[in-house]
Write an enzyme that holds these catalytic residues in place. Structure first.
Site, PDB file in Angstrom:
ATOM      1  N   ARG A   1       5.891  15.219  -6.576  1.00 59.45           N
ATOM      2  CA  ARG A   1       5.805  15.870  -5.269  1.00 59.45           C
ATOM      3  C   ARG A   1       4.389  16.348  -4.922  1.00 59.45           C
ATOM      4  O   ARG A   1       4.217  17.279  -4.137  1.00 59.45           O
ATOM      5  CB  ARG A   1       6.785  17.056  -5.173  1.00 59.45           C
ATOM      6  CG  ARG A   1       8.239  16.673  -5.395  1.00 59.45           C
ATOM      7  CD  ARG A   1       8.756  15.728  -4.332  1.00 59.45           C
ATOM      8  NE  ARG A   1      10.137  15.359  -4.588  1.00 59.45           N
ATOM      9  CZ  ARG A   1      10.522  14.262  -5.239  1.00 59.45           C
ATOM     10  NH1 ARG A   1       9.609  13.406  -5.690  1.00 59.45           N
ATOM     11  NH2 ARG A   1      11.789  13.997  -5.438  1.00 59.45           N
TER      12      ARG A   1
ATOM     13  N   GLU B   1       8.337  23.914  -3.440  1.00 57.19           N
ATOM     14  CA  GLU B   1       7.976  22.562  -2.996  1.00 57.19           C
ATOM     15  C   GLU B   1       7.579  22.607  -1.538  1.00 57.19           C
ATOM     16  O   GLU B   1       6.674  21.896  -1.108  1.00 57.19           O
ATOM     17  CB  GLU B   1       9.153  21.607  -3.191  1.00 57.19           C
ATOM     18  CG  GLU B   1       8.906  20.199  -2.693  1.00 57.19           C
ATOM     19  CD  GLU B   1      10.065  19.269  -2.992  1.00 57.19           C
ATOM     20  OE1 GLU B   1      10.481  18.538  -2.077  1.00 57.19           O
ATOM     21  OE2 GLU B   1      10.556  19.268  -4.127  1.00 57.19           O
TER      22      GLU B   1
ATOM     23  N   SER C   1      14.224  20.672   0.484  1.00 53.84           N
ATOM     24  CA  SER C   1      14.244  21.403  -0.790  1.00 53.84           C
ATOM     25  C   SER C   1      13.146  22.455  -0.809  1.00 53.84           C
ATOM     26  O   SER C   1      11.990  22.164  -0.497  1.00 53.84           O
ATOM     27  CB  SER C   1      14.048  20.437  -1.954  1.00 53.84           C
ATOM     28  OG  SER C   1      15.123  19.531  -2.047  1.00 53.84           O
TER      29      SER C   1
END
Length: 302
Positions: free
Chosen positions: A174, A295, A225
């Site tokens: 990520r 995130e 998320s």
């Protein structure tokens, strides 16, 4: 900003708005104003904007479709460049595609699947733009952008433009080099896909979409998320096991469908979300000794 607004409007480079609320441009429907929001109508015009920003030494940042983003209640200082309809081009050459950073990732995956090209099935339910997906190495279902990207066309802070290879993007879970090491905007991306059975590809995409609908709260404004998975653990399961699903601070609520989603349950502020994020972090650390990191990208005036 008035002088800058006039100067940019005279260039006729796209849409320009002063003090535009970013809650209108984020999937969480949260965020104060941008001093100036610009949506360039072409690659050439985004270069013109960056030239002015550089000359005036203004702070700036880019956004796509506003997913994976939490903007502060005080908004963002300087110029916000929104990659939209002027940067959503797509060309297909055999199994290689080149696509603009403003193109919808979901739309792209649908178009590509119907042409019998495989590699983007994982993206079938991921909201946001291609540029944002490359920037953060978006992924799901065991795959991510790093698996298919060959190179990315990047506009850097100093106004220079360069194609970076997959290796030069320095993808990790990520993240990419663009987040801290070499800040820039993804203008275009080139993906190498594989030819496959159209029916099987479309079927897999539909399964991925159905799974997201069944497990994730897209009926509420959310950013996706909130936390990275602290592997080998999973953030959603840790939050669920701690009994936090449904917990709410102000208008921000931990989804009852999925522990790793915070939804805007009604007039939530960025402060509500940040307070809830900190509460979750503290609870998981105290309960399990596991540190979890966000995130979602948190930006704007503090």
């Amino acid at each position: 900003m008035d002088g800058l607004l006039t100067e940019i409007q005279e260039l006729n480079i796209g849409k320009v708005k002063k003090n535009e609320l970013l809650s209108l441009h984020t999937t969480m429907k949260i965020g104060g104003p941008a001093d100036l929001l610009i949506e360039p109508s072409s690659l050439e015009n985004i270069q013109k904007v960056m030239s002015i920003i550089k000359d005036r030494q203004l702070p700036w940042r880019a956004i796509g479709r506003g997913s994976n983003l939490l903007v502060s209640d005080k908004g963002i200082e300087g110029v916000v460049i929104k990659l939209g309809s002027g940067l959503d081009h797509l060309s297909i050459n055999d199994s290689t595609i080149t696509v603009g950073g403003g193109h919808s990732l979901v739309s792209l995956s649908t178009i590509i699947s119907k042409k019998g090209l495989s590699g983007l099935e994982f993206a079938s339910g991921i909201p946001g733009s291609v540029g944002g997906a490359v920037y953060m190495n978006a992924g799901a279902h065991g795959s991510d952008i790093s698996k298919i990207l060959t190179k990315a066309h990047i506009l850097f802070e100093d106004g220079s433009i360069e194609w970076l290879s997959n290796d030069e993007m320095e993808f990790t879970y990520r993240t990419s080099a663009l987040q801290k090491k070499r800040p820039g905007i993804v203008l275009e991306a080139e993906f190498k896909l594989t030819k496959g059975d159209r029916t099987a590809i479309v079927s897999q995409m539909q399964k991925n979409k159905d799974y997201r609908k069944e497990t994730q709260p897209w009926n509420f404004p959310c950013a996706g998320s909130i936390f990275r998975n602290p592997l080998p653990h999973y953030a959603g399961k840790l939050i669920e096991d701690a009994g936090l699903k449904g917990y709410q601070i102000g208008g921000a609520k931990i989804s009852e469908m999925h522990g790793n989603f915070i939804v805007n349950a009604g007039n939530a502020t960025a402060k509500d979300v940040l307070d809830l994020i900190q509460f979750i972090k503290d609870t998981i650390l105290n309960s399990y000794g596991v540190k979890i990191d966000t995130e979602v990208e948190i930006v704007g005036r503090q």
